[in-house]
Write a protein that holds these residues in place. Structure first.
Motif, PDB file in Angstrom:
ATOM      1  N   LEU A 113      39.934 -19.393  -3.808  1.00 31.29           N
ATOM      2  CA  LEU A 113      39.170 -20.635  -4.293  1.00 31.29           C
ATOM      3  C   LEU A 113      37.765 -20.616  -3.531  1.00 31.29           C
ATOM      4  O   LEU A 113      37.772 -20.065  -2.315  1.00 31.29           O
ATOM      5  CB  LEU A 113      40.064 -21.825  -3.928  1.00 31.29           C
ATOM      6  N   ARG A 117      32.804 -27.988  -1.990  1.00 30.34           N
ATOM      7  CA  ARG A 117      32.022 -28.571  -2.890  1.00 30.34           C
ATOM      8  C   ARG A 117      31.180 -29.470  -2.210  1.00 30.34           C
ATOM      9  O   ARG A 117      31.261 -30.095  -1.108  1.00 30.34           O
ATOM     10  CB  ARG A 117      32.804 -29.339  -3.879  1.00 30.34           C
ATOM     11  N   ASP A 133      38.816 -29.982 -12.212  1.00 31.96           N
ATOM     12  CA  ASP A 133      37.951 -28.829 -11.769  1.00 31.96           C
ATOM     13  C   ASP A 133      38.161 -27.515 -11.120  1.00 31.96           C
ATOM     14  O   ASP A 133      37.717 -26.507 -11.498  1.00 31.96           O
ATOM     15  CB  ASP A 133      36.739 -29.648 -11.049  1.00 31.96           C
ATOM     16  N   CYS A 134      39.311 -27.723 -10.293  1.00 28.15           N
ATOM     17  CA  CYS A 134      39.949 -26.519  -9.676  1.00 28.15           C
ATOM     18  C   CYS A 134      40.361 -25.584 -10.839  1.00 28.15           C
ATOM     19  O   CYS A 134      40.412 -24.419 -10.402  1.00 28.15           O
ATOM     20  CB  CYS A 134      41.042 -26.958  -8.568  1.00 28.15           C
ATOM     21  N   THR A 137      38.111 -23.157 -12.122  1.00 24.11           N
ATOM     22  CA  THR A 137      37.726 -22.286 -11.111  1.00 24.11           C
ATOM     23  C   THR A 137      38.097 -20.911 -11.325  1.00 24.11           C
ATOM     24  O   THR A 137      39.123 -20.778 -11.708  1.00 24.11           O
ATOM     25  CB  THR A 137      37.942 -22.556  -9.727  1.00 24.11           C
ATOM     26  N   GLY A 368      31.877 -20.044  -6.204  1.00 25.00           N
ATOM     27  CA  GLY A 368      31.898 -21.304  -6.651  1.00 25.00           C
ATOM     28  C   GLY A 368      30.316 -21.738  -6.316  1.00 25.00           C
ATOM     29  O   GLY A 368      29.501 -20.947  -6.726  1.00 25.00           O
TER      30      GLY A 368
END
Length: 440
Positions: A113, A117, A133-134, A137, A368
């Motif tokens: 991950l 954010r 949202d995760c 990813t 990310g």
């Protein structure tokens, strides 16, 4: 241990590093030593007390990990079950994160991950929205190391605790850990409850300005706790080999995996290894220490435990320069025979030969919302940009590692390295303070 020497030395180190105040507590050979120094807030004259609560930043993660390990011990959670099997909100059409990733990976920062954010985007975010949202990813692939430090991973772990325990993270934390240990916490996310010490930005002029805590409530499980050094010590002693746990609530054996290094999780630039919630360090004699460091907005706190001997120490400070104070303190204590296994984030204690920057390192790397760009310099060095802004000059070494000198402060900041893809041998990733990013 001469507590009088410590009582004189810590205020001196605080002045040298621009730290308004702090607490240091040490448990060693059956005795406990406490040193309080300075002010809770610069210029107020309000002295630091034994029960002053300092924002502990990422040390909060070790408490979230302990909660998860209790639930694993009770059979309510499985370290190796896919996350989406427990958290239905991770099942999003067209998304895949959570189908293979596990709690074991979250706790050891091996899920791929992103680091975190933008806090400004999370003010009104719900748990369901955060998990959705995760799920969308795309985890960063493994490349020489599976470790990539992630606040997001611990937010998800906190949600997992809430889902299984059927209570909010905060309620579970206090019920299972804090209240039985006699700890009365404060929090930097609302509702705050007890007051906490403000953080400070220390300046070269010697002034220290209070700063505002910015952690959004949805990320509480990754960094919301404010505790005293005595609180940290009480928790740290749970991770010694002779710990008895919390009768009726917590078996100390349930926490042992937290301090066992996970194979393949190499937190280069942060520690010597990582367990399921605790960082691992090598002392000079080869023995092991565990603990965690935590920085919040303008604070720096540290916990170290020697599991075999029961020695444990905790430092809380209310300035961004507390990290440098901790590094100097642990070096001086080690010279006096008490090795807490400090870790130099700047790499100043490493002897490595400087070499020209490898041309293949130039480019942009992302994970990310985090983006690093490397521009080569004519003198053989390189410039690191973070988020498009120049951040540091890099000095390279012959093992693809580098040290960074911050442009704004002109001081050594952190260690980093580049990683090659095992399949192709190409330089594909950068790792800065344990956080990996992929070439784009």
């Amino acid at each position: 241990m001469n507590v009088d020497v410590l009582s004189e030395r810590l205020p001196d180190l605080a002045r040298r590093h621009g730290v308004p105040g702090g607490q240091f507590v040490l448990r060693h050979e059956g005795a406990t030593y406490t040193v309080l120094f300075g002010e809770e807030e610069a210029g107020t004259g309000r002295p630091v007390r034994a029960d002053s609560k300092f924002p502990t930043g990422s040390i909060t993660k070790t408490f979230t990990a302990a909660l998860a390990m209790v639930l694993v011990d009770e059979g309510d959670l499985d370290l190796d079950r896919p996350l989406a099997d427990e958290l239905p909100d991770l099942r999003v059409p067209g998304a895949s994160f959570g189908e293979k990733q596990t709690l074991r990976q979250l706790l050891s920062h091996s899920s791929g991950l992103p680091p975190g954010r933008d806090s400004d985007d999370l003010a009104g975010t719900t748990r369901r929205g955060y998990l959705a949202d995760c799920a969308r990813t795309r985890p960063i692939p493994e490349c020489g190391s599976s470790f990539s430090y992630s606040n997001i991973g611990y937010v998800v772990a906190g949600f997992l605790v809430e889902h299984v325990a059927r209570m909010e993270w905060r309620e579970a934390l206090e019920t299972i850990l804090l209240t039985p240990l006699g700890i009365e916490p404060a929090y930097i996310t609302p509702p705050a409850g007890r007051p906490h010490v403000p953080g400070h930005a220390a300046r070269a002029t010697g002034t220290a300005l209070p700063v505002r805590q910015t952690l959004p409530r949805v990320e509480a499980a990754a960094g919301a706790l404010a505790l005293s050094a005595a609180d940290l010590l009480a928790y740290g002693l749970l991770h010694t080999d002779g710990a008895r746990g919390v009768p009726g609530l917590l078996d100390a054996e349930a926490l042992v995996p937290m301090r066992r290094p996970v194979a393949g999780a190499d937190p280069f630039g942060l520690a010597d290894g990582w367990g399921l919630g605790l960082s691992c360090y090598r002392a000079q004699d080869g023995s092991r220490r565990v603990g965690h460091d935590g920085t919040s907005d303008g604070t720096s706190c540290h916990l170290r435990v020697a599991p075999a001997t029961g020695t444990a120490a905790a430092l809380t400070t209310n300035a961004n320069t507390g990290m440098a104070l901790w590094e100097q303190l642990t070096a001086e204590l080690a010279a006096d025979g008490l090795d807490l296994a400090g870790y130099s984030y700047s790499g100043e204690d490493r002897e490595r030969r400087a070499v020209p920057a490898p041309p293949e390192c130039e480019g942009t790397y992302e994970n990310g919302d985090t983006a690093y760009a490397i521009d080569l310099a004519a003198d053989g060095g390189a410039l690191l940009k973070v988020g498009g802004e120049p951040f540091a000059r890099l000095t390279f070494h012959d093992d693809l590692s580098f040290t960074m000198r911050e442009l704004a402060a002109n001081r050594l900041a952190y260690l980093g390295r580049f990683l090659r893809a095992p399949e192709t041998g190409r330089l594909e990733q950068i790792q800065v303070t344990g956080r990996r990013a992929q070439r784009v």
